[in-house]
Write an enzyme that holds these catalytic residues in place. Structure first.
Site, mmCIF file in Angstrom:
data_model
loop_
_atom_site.group_PDB
_atom_site.id
_atom_site.type_symbol
_atom_site.label_atom_id
_atom_site.label_comp_id
_atom_site.label_asym_id
_atom_site.label_seq_id
_atom_site.Cartn_x
_atom_site.Cartn_y
_atom_site.Cartn_z
ATOM 1 N N GLY A 37 21.025 36.757 12.188
ATOM 2 C CA GLY A 37 22.433 36.387 12.168
ATOM 3 C C GLY A 37 23.030 36.098 10.799
ATOM 4 O O GLY A 37 24.150 35.612 10.715
ATOM 5 N N LYS A 49 24.199 38.130 8.607
ATOM 6 C CA LYS A 49 25.419 38.909 8.370
ATOM 7 C C LYS A 49 26.452 38.657 9.471
ATOM 8 O O LYS A 49 27.651 38.711 9.220
ATOM 9 C CB LYS A 49 25.073 40.381 8.202
ATOM 10 C CG LYS A 49 24.161 40.561 6.980
ATOM 11 C CD LYS A 49 23.748 41.950 6.683
ATOM 12 C CE LYS A 49 22.761 41.985 5.531
ATOM 13 N NZ LYS A 49 21.382 41.570 5.895
ATOM 14 N N ARG A 78 14.179 37.546 18.919
ATOM 15 C CA ARG A 78 15.024 37.427 17.718
ATOM 16 C C ARG A 78 16.459 37.059 18.099
ATOM 17 O O ARG A 78 17.180 36.445 17.328
ATOM 18 C CB ARG A 78 14.968 38.727 16.903
ATOM 19 C CG ARG A 78 13.597 38.896 16.234
ATOM 20 C CD ARG A 78 13.494 40.191 15.455
ATOM 21 N NE ARG A 78 14.444 40.305 14.364
ATOM 22 C CZ ARG A 78 14.235 39.878 13.121
ATOM 23 N NH1 ARG A 78 13.106 39.282 12.807
ATOM 24 N NH2 ARG A 78 15.156 40.052 12.191
ATOM 25 N N CYS A 96 17.037 47.067 3.451
ATOM 26 C CA CYS A 96 16.447 46.342 2.328
ATOM 27 C C CYS A 96 15.184 47.079 1.890
ATOM 28 O O CYS A 96 14.129 46.490 1.723
ATOM 29 C CB CYS A 96 16.180 44.882 2.691
ATOM 30 S SG CYS A 96 15.064 44.676 4.088
#
Ligand code: SAM
Length: 512
Positions: free
Chosen positions: A116, A118, A141, A234
């Protein structure tokens, strides 16, 4: 972490990709990782937070709410963390939402949202107006995602736990903005999390690339014409970055890359490198030069990639048109999940009338229990004007009208208000964290340095003299739910009686 601990195959591919820049890249692994936090502007302004901060804060160049903090700061061990004043976030991870540019009123999808970071950044930019749909396919998650949304005081999120293939049957062409922060091989996080470097395998790149390709295509059909989509990872491998975007462009003539400007104070960003080209180069591959990479040897942050894509206005209309906002006046709260009207100007007034009527109510109707709670413990019900959704005894305020979510795993259909049990209403932690002290009939605010603040956060009973209790009016009852705050920022509920604050801070949230 040192460069020596990096997997050999990874180092070879990075040397091939970076050429003469490779030694500088490798040397960046000898440097300390950087720590960051992002101020939650749903709760506090950046200026006010800078005044409050107990440690030096240095601005992150690409995020107006982002700051570097020293490693010694340990911001997770501070009462302000429990008040949701900031989200602990790696500085480069703040870039994708800055590129997405959500604005108040937008309908935004965060397709791969947990835990969370973003989503909460998007919600802060929406400032409570519009909608953020936060989805993640992994059930465990999603729990962390829900908690972070609640901790940050977000009122206008819907949380889903669904396969994106099912979402596009509901949300075709629906969203103004979409973030695809894709699952990836995580090469950009090796300096931050050494364990990831140890676990990494060369085969991951192909495995994740297949997922990313599917996710981006699915997201692409949920964006409205003229809308904006950010694809981010990433990781460094071009197979998961430029090649995914190039393949998407080759198959979607209605999409184009929006070049990320280099001259707006983000000069340290580097645009995507198209020189990964091989014989299998897809059509339109040259356009990915307008996408960005954040390299750890070039910026103060870990490795990231982001592409901004725009769906052209002239695209054909979506097959299933999104439901138009309702112009009808606010309706009676409904007990069934379903469509909710947007808040209207008359909503607050209507809510007060409902609350007054409920004060007299004696029945066991859960709607009346909620309205009674609002009348007795709050100054004005903050859900006024929103449609209420009830799932058994649990009440939610819907952020706005949505297409029917039949067959979709909905974890939170809106702002969770609490549960009605045996004629009484128990307010949620999500309600507490999205309120200000002035919204409650009774409140108490401890200074961050007052030992009672941490005692409360540990779940302990706290002594509180009657004169330290703040009430909304002289005739307000002292007994009942009390909103507890730290330096004026809400952290949870307690019940005051005879000089004692009975702790209502949930077990799973406690300071350990
Ligand atoms: N955006 C998150 C944040 O800022 O906190 C981080 C997201 S993480 C990079 C990628 C997420 O994608 C993981 O939480 C993972 O569970 C989720 N995921 C993996 N496969 C998915 C799928 N097919 N659909 C939706 N989410 C998926």
């Amino acid at each position: 972490m040192t460069g020596r601990a990096l997997p050999e195959v990874f180092k070879q591919s990075m040397e091939q990709l970076l050429g003469e820049e490779y030694p500088a890249f490798l040397a960046s692994y000898e440097q300390q990782r950087l720590y960051g936090l992002r101020v939650n502007t749903l709760k506090v302004t950046v200026e006010a937070y800078r005044e409050l901060a107990d440690w030096p804060v240095t601005p992150v160049p690409w995020s107006p709410t982002g700051f570097y903090v020293p490693e010694s700061a340990r911001p997770g061990k501070h009462p302000y963390y429990h008040a949701g004043l900031y989200y602990i976030q790696e500085p480069s991870a703040m870039a994708p939402v800055e590129l997405l540019q959500p604005e108040p009123g937008d309908r935004v999808l965060d397709l791969c949202a947990a835990p969370g970071g973003k989503t909460t950044q998007i919600a802060a930019k929406l400032q409570g107006q519009g909608l953020v749909v936060a989805n993640d396919v992994h059930p465990d998650r999603v729990k962390a995602l829900v908690k972070n949304i609640e901790l940050n005081g977000v009122r206008n999120a819907v949380v889903l736990n669904e396969d994106p293939a099912k979402l596009l049957q509901v949300f075709d062409g629906y969203f103004d903005k979409i973030l695809v922060d894709a699952p990836c091989s995580g090469e950009g996080m090796f300096r931050k999390e050494e364990e990831m470097a140890k676990a990494w395998e060369p085969s991951w790149t192909a495995k994740y690339a297949a997922m990313q390709r599917a996710l981006l295509a699915q997201a692409g059909s949920m964006l409205r014409p003229g809308g904006r989509l950010v694809y981010s990872t990433c990781t460094f491998s071009p197979e998961e970055n430029e090649k995914i975007v190039a393949a998407f462009l080759a198959e979607h003539s209605d999409y184009e890359v929006e070049r990320v400007p280099q001259t707006d104070g983000r000069g340290e960003w580097e645009q995507g490198r198209p020189d990964w080209a091989g014989p299998e180069l897809p059509a339109r591959a040259d356009e990915v030069a307008g996408t960005v990479r954040l390299w750890p040897h070039r910026v103060c942050g870990e490795g990231h990639y982001a592409a901004v894509l725009r769906r052209r206005e002239e695209s054909s209309p979506p097959l299933q048109a999104a439901a138009a906002p309702s112009a009808a006046p606010a309706q009676e709260p409904s007990l069934r999940p379903g469509r909710a009207p947007r808040r209207t100007a008359s909503g607050a007034q209507q809510g007060r009338q409902q609350a007054q009527a409920a004060k007299k109510a004696v029945s066991g109707d859960p709607r009346e229990a909620l309205a009674r709670f609002g009348a007795e413990h709050l100054t004005a019900p903050p859900w006024a004007g929103a449609e209420l959704i009830w799932r058994s005894e649990h009440a939610y305020a819907a952020p706005m009208e949505l297409p029917p979510l039949d067959g979709i795993r909905v974890i939170r259909p809106g702002w969770y208000l609490g549960g009605a049990y045996k004629h009484r209403f128990e307010p949620s932690q999500a309600l507490a964290l999205a309120l200000r002290t002035g919204d409650a009939q009774r409140s108490v605010s401890f200074r961050a340095g007052d030992p009672r603040a941490v005692s409360y956060l540990k779940g302990e009973t706290v002594e509180l003299a009657e004169e330290d209790l703040c009430t909304a009016g002289a005739d307000a009852a002292r007994k009942g739910y009390c909103l507890v705050a730290v330096d004026g920022y809400s952290v949870g509920w307690a019940k005051w009686q005879d000089g004692i604050l009975k702790n209502e801070y949930p077990a799973g949230w406690r300071w350990t």
